[in-house]
Design a protein around this motif. Structure first.
Motif, PDB file in Angstrom:
ATOM      1  N   ALA A  43      22.995  27.420  42.616  1.00  0.00           N
ATOM      2  CA  ALA A  43      24.344  27.914  42.350  1.00  0.00           C
ATOM      3  C   ALA A  43      24.911  28.640  43.568  1.00  0.00           C
ATOM      4  CB  ALA A  43      24.324  28.841  41.135  1.00  0.00           C
ATOM      5  N   ILE A  44      24.076  29.453  44.221  1.00  0.00           N
ATOM      6  CA  ILE A  44      24.535  30.229  45.377  1.00  0.00           C
ATOM      7  C   ILE A  44      24.931  29.310  46.527  1.00  0.00           C
ATOM      8  CG2 ILE A  44      23.773  31.842  47.173  1.00  0.00           C
ATOM      9  CD1 ILE A  44      21.971  33.107  44.981  1.00  0.00           C
ATOM     10  N   GLU A  45      24.058  28.365  46.864  1.00  0.00           N
ATOM     11  CA  GLU A  45      24.341  27.492  48.003  1.00  0.00           C
ATOM     12  C   GLU A  45      25.549  26.599  47.752  1.00  0.00           C
ATOM     13  OE1 GLU A  45      23.022  27.612  50.973  1.00  0.00           O
ATOM     14  OE2 GLU A  45      21.765  29.287  50.339  1.00  0.00           O
ATOM     15  N   SER A  46      25.749  26.191  46.507  1.00  0.00           N
ATOM     16  CA  SER A  46      26.923  25.369  46.184  1.00  0.00           C
ATOM     17  C   SER A  46      28.210  26.170  46.367  1.00  0.00           C
ATOM     18  CB  SER A  46      26.817  24.856  44.745  1.00  0.00           C
ATOM     19  OG  SER A  46      25.672  24.050  44.579  1.00  0.00           O
ATOM     20  N   ILE A  47      28.236  27.412  45.861  1.00  0.00           N
ATOM     21  CA  ILE A  47      29.429  28.251  46.010  1.00  0.00           C
ATOM     22  C   ILE A  47      29.649  28.603  47.474  1.00  0.00           C
ATOM     23  CG2 ILE A  47      30.416  30.504  45.444  1.00  0.00           C
ATOM     24  CD1 ILE A  47      29.089  30.305  42.723  1.00  0.00           C
ATOM     25  N   ARG A  48      28.572  28.866  48.196  1.00  0.00           N
ATOM     26  CA  ARG A  48      28.690  29.194  49.627  1.00  0.00           C
ATOM     27  C   ARG A  48      29.288  28.015  50.400  1.00  0.00           C
ATOM     28  NH1 ARG A  48      23.363  31.620  50.998  1.00  0.00           N
ATOM     29  NH2 ARG A  48      24.280  33.491  50.074  1.00  0.00           N
ATOM     30  N   TYR A  49      28.902  26.816  50.035  1.00  0.00           N
ATOM     31  CA  TYR A  49      29.449  25.626  50.700  1.00  0.00           C
ATOM     32  C   TYR A  49      30.935  25.476  50.385  1.00  0.00           C
ATOM     33  CZ  TYR A  49      29.703  20.861  52.488  1.00  0.00           C
ATOM     34  OH  TYR A  49      30.048  19.740  53.215  1.00  0.00           O
ATOM     35  N   LEU A  50      31.333  25.802  49.147  1.00  0.00           N
ATOM     36  CA  LEU A  50      32.745  25.707  48.776  1.00  0.00           C
ATOM     37  C   LEU A  50      33.597  26.690  49.570  1.00  0.00           C
ATOM     38  CD1 LEU A  50      32.356  25.398  44.893  1.00  0.00           C
ATOM     39  CD2 LEU A  50      33.038  23.595  46.478  1.00  0.00           C
ATOM     40  N   TYR A  51      33.031  27.838  49.897  1.00  0.00           N
ATOM     41  CA  TYR A  51      33.762  28.828  50.693  1.00  0.00           C
ATOM     42  C   TYR A  51      33.980  28.340  52.124  1.00  0.00           C
ATOM     43  CZ  TYR A  51      34.461  33.010  47.865  1.00  0.00           C
ATOM     44  OH  TYR A  51      34.940  33.924  46.942  1.00  0.00           O
ATOM     45  N   LEU A  52      33.026  27.591  52.643  1.00  0.00           N
ATOM     46  CA  LEU A  52      33.068  27.215  54.050  1.00  0.00           C
ATOM     47  C   LEU A  52      33.716  25.867  54.294  1.00  0.00           C
ATOM     48  CD1 LEU A  52      29.495  28.379  55.120  1.00  0.00           C
ATOM     49  CD2 LEU A  52      31.652  29.595  55.398  1.00  0.00           C
ATOM     50  N   ASN A  53      33.813  25.025  53.266  1.00  0.00           N
ATOM     51  CA  ASN A  53      34.309  23.656  53.451  1.00  0.00           C
ATOM     52  C   ASN A  53      35.343  23.333  52.381  1.00  0.00           C
ATOM     53  OD1 ASN A  53      32.156  22.480  55.548  1.00  0.00           O
ATOM     54  ND2 ASN A  53      31.052  23.662  54.015  1.00  0.00           N
ATOM     55  N   SER A  54      36.511  22.960  52.813  1.00  0.00           N
ATOM     56  CA  SER A  54      37.552  22.560  51.869  1.00  0.00           C
ATOM     57  C   SER A  54      37.444  21.086  51.498  1.00  0.00           C
ATOM     58  CB  SER A  54      38.937  22.837  52.463  1.00  0.00           C
ATOM     59  OG  SER A  54      39.098  22.151  53.700  1.00  0.00           O
ATOM     60  N   ASP A  55      36.834  20.279  52.392  1.00  0.00           N
ATOM     61  CA  ASP A  55      36.658  18.852  52.116  1.00  0.00           C
ATOM     62  C   ASP A  55      35.226  18.600  51.658  1.00  0.00           C
ATOM     63  OD1 ASP A  55      35.724  19.635  54.563  1.00  0.00           O
ATOM     64  OD2 ASP A  55      36.104  17.705  55.536  1.00  0.00           O
ATOM     65  N   TRP A  56      34.961  18.881  50.405  1.00  0.00           N
ATOM     66  CA  TRP A  56      33.616  18.734  49.853  1.00  0.00           C
ATOM     67  C   TRP A  56      33.619  17.623  48.806  1.00  0.00           C
ATOM     68  CZ3 TRP A  56      33.426  19.452  44.586  1.00  0.00           C
ATOM     69  CH2 TRP A  56      34.506  20.129  44.022  1.00  0.00           C
ATOM     70  N   GLY A  57      32.441  17.158  48.481  1.00  0.00           N
ATOM     71  CA  GLY A  57      32.280  16.119  47.466  1.00  0.00           C
ATOM     72  C   GLY A  57      30.902  16.218  46.852  1.00  0.00           C
ATOM     73  N   LEU A  58      30.644  15.369  45.884  1.00  0.00           N
ATOM     74  CA  LEU A  58      29.339  15.402  45.211  1.00  0.00           C
ATOM     75  C   LEU A  58      28.209  15.024  46.162  1.00  0.00           C
ATOM     76  CD1 LEU A  58      30.196  13.771  41.758  1.00  0.00           C
ATOM     77  CD2 LEU A  58      29.895  16.195  42.284  1.00  0.00           C
ATOM     78  N   GLY A  59      28.520  14.281  47.214  1.00  0.00           N
ATOM     79  CA  GLY A  59      27.493  13.893  48.172  1.00  0.00           C
ATOM     80  C   GLY A  59      27.321  14.863  49.328  1.00  0.00           C
ATOM     81  N   SER A  60      28.077  15.952  49.343  1.00  0.00           N
ATOM     82  CA  SER A  60      27.968  16.931  50.429  1.00  0.00           C
ATOM     83  C   SER A  60      26.628  17.662  50.344  1.00  0.00           C
ATOM     84  CB  SER A  60      29.110  17.943  50.341  1.00  0.00           C
ATOM     85  OG  SER A  60      30.367  17.295  50.387  1.00  0.00           O
ATOM     86  N   VAL A  61      25.976  17.818  51.473  1.00  0.00           N
ATOM     87  CA  VAL A  61      24.678  18.502  51.521  1.00  0.00           C
ATOM     88  C   VAL A  61      24.929  20.004  51.554  1.00  0.00           C
ATOM     89  CG1 VAL A  61      22.559  18.851  52.848  1.00  0.00           C
ATOM     90  CG2 VAL A  61      23.597  16.566  52.707  1.00  0.00           C
ATOM     91  N   VAL A  62      24.413  20.713  50.530  1.00  0.00           N
ATOM     92  CA  VAL A  62      24.639  22.152  50.414  1.00  0.00           C
ATOM     93  C   VAL A  62      23.409  22.972  50.785  1.00  0.00           C
ATOM     94  CG1 VAL A  62      26.417  21.848  48.651  1.00  0.00           C
ATOM     95  CG2 VAL A  62      24.038  22.151  47.948  1.00  0.00           C
ATOM     96  N   MET A  63      22.224  22.347  50.800  1.00  0.00           N
ATOM     97  CA  MET A  63      21.010  23.103  51.083  1.00  0.00           C
ATOM     98  C   MET A  63      19.936  22.176  51.646  1.00  0.00           C
ATOM     99  SD  MET A  63      18.843  25.627  48.515  1.00  0.00           S
ATOM    100  CE  MET A  63      18.452  24.338  47.324  1.00  0.00           C
ATOM    101  N   GLN A  64      19.189  22.699  52.604  1.00  0.00           N
ATOM    102  CA  GLN A  64      18.056  21.964  53.161  1.00  0.00           C
ATOM    103  C   GLN A  64      16.770  22.544  52.578  1.00  0.00           C
ATOM    104  OE1 GLN A  64      17.863  19.295  55.004  1.00  0.00           O
ATOM    105  NE2 GLN A  64      20.032  19.021  55.508  1.00  0.00           N
TER     106      GLN A  64
END
Length: 295
Positions: free
Chosen positions: A239-260
């Motif tokens: 949940a944290i990494e997904s929200i963090r990615y939303l803050y940093l990227n406006s062009d996101w999708g279901l295939g966007s990598v949010v965590m390694q």
């Protein structure tokens, strides 16, 4: 001779089908009415004692201000390219606040159980006793959305930025999925444990370890190998990494990598599936317990 007219016999096969629809809709209407009434009761209690909501708003704001100031002089780029610690911390505060509130969801039900009010509900002619659980879930979800809105606004004022409308909707979905699973877990513990002392003890023991065993305060790259594995088993991290990615990227999708993760890349869609799987697992696990208690 006068002939007697005999009325045609009604088709008996059609009667049960015709009657089943009003009965089903009546039960659903009663369930909704009961759930709304029990939810209204919880909000009346909150109105009379608003300290719970006030404390739930002040605490995350203190986290944002104090932790942001503590790491204000950290080297730029330490938490990612052009990412300050305040921006990094915002997602963690949102998720952990929602998690802490949902983990406390069982306390009002536990006090009702100890004071005898729950027994009155169980002997009342309710359409479904699961309205007790549904009301608690709706109440906690509403409080979590209020807290999330305050934290997002405060983070924007502190310079963390603000996602677009689609991003805010995705944040609301993530918070909803997390709160549903943790609330169900808390309510299951409420009916499994003997009293509120044991429930509070479980909450205290669970809170901080799950916080530090997630990516709320530090990225995975900062952690030792064993803690990285533990953090990637923690639903809070997804949940944290997904929200963090939303803050940093406006062009996101279901295939966007949010965590390694240690075993590979985790996409936004995979993170949502983890949260949905967590909810399904908890809901299936507590159903036998609730049925036994409600029986």
């Amino acid at each position: 001779m006068s002939s007697t007219l005999t009325p045609p016999k009604p088709d008996i096969r059609l009667q049960p089908q015709a009657a089943s629809q009003p009965v089903a809709s009546g039960l659903l209407g009663d369930f909704i009415q009961e759930t709304l009434a029990l939810t209204k009761r919880l909000f009346i209690q909150l109105q009379r004692r608003p300290s719970t909501l006030i404390a739930g708003i002040i605490q995350p704001l203190m986290w944002l201000v104090l932790f942001g100031a503590l790491f204000q002089n950290a080297p730029q780029g330490l938490f990612g390219n052009s990412l300050s610690y305040g921006q990094f911390l915002g997602a963690g505060v949102i998720v952990f606040t929602a998690f802490a509130g949902a983990l406390n969801a069982g306390l009002p039900v536990m006090f009702d159980r100890e004071f005898g009010f729950l027994n009155r509900l169980l002997v009342a002619p309710l359409a479904s006793r699961f309205s007790i659980v549904a009301a608690s879930a709706i109440y906690i979800i509403a409080l979590s959305f209020i807290q999330t809105a305050v934290i997002v606004t405060a983070s924007a004022l502190l310079g963390a930025g603000l996602p677009n409308i689609l991003g805010l909707s995705a944040i609301a979905l993530i918070v909803f999925l997390l709160v549903v699973g943790v609330t169900a877990l808390s309510l299951g513990l409420t009916f499994a444990l003997p009293g509120h002392v044991e429930l509070i003890a479980v909450i205290f023991v669970t809170n901080l370890p799950l916080l530090f065993a997630s990516t709320a305060l530090a990225p995975l790259s900062f952690m030792p190998k064993w803690l990285q594995i533990v953090a990637t088993l923690n639903p809070l991290s997804y949940a944290i990494e997904s929200i963090r990615y939303l803050y940093l990227n406006s062009d996101w999708g279901l295939g966007s990598v949010v965590m390694q993760a240690p075993w590979g890349a985790v996409t936004f869609g995979a993170a949502l599936l983890v949260l949905i799987g967590f909810d399904a697992l908890v809901l299936l696990a507590i159903q036998p317990l609730l049925r036994r208690r409600f029986a």
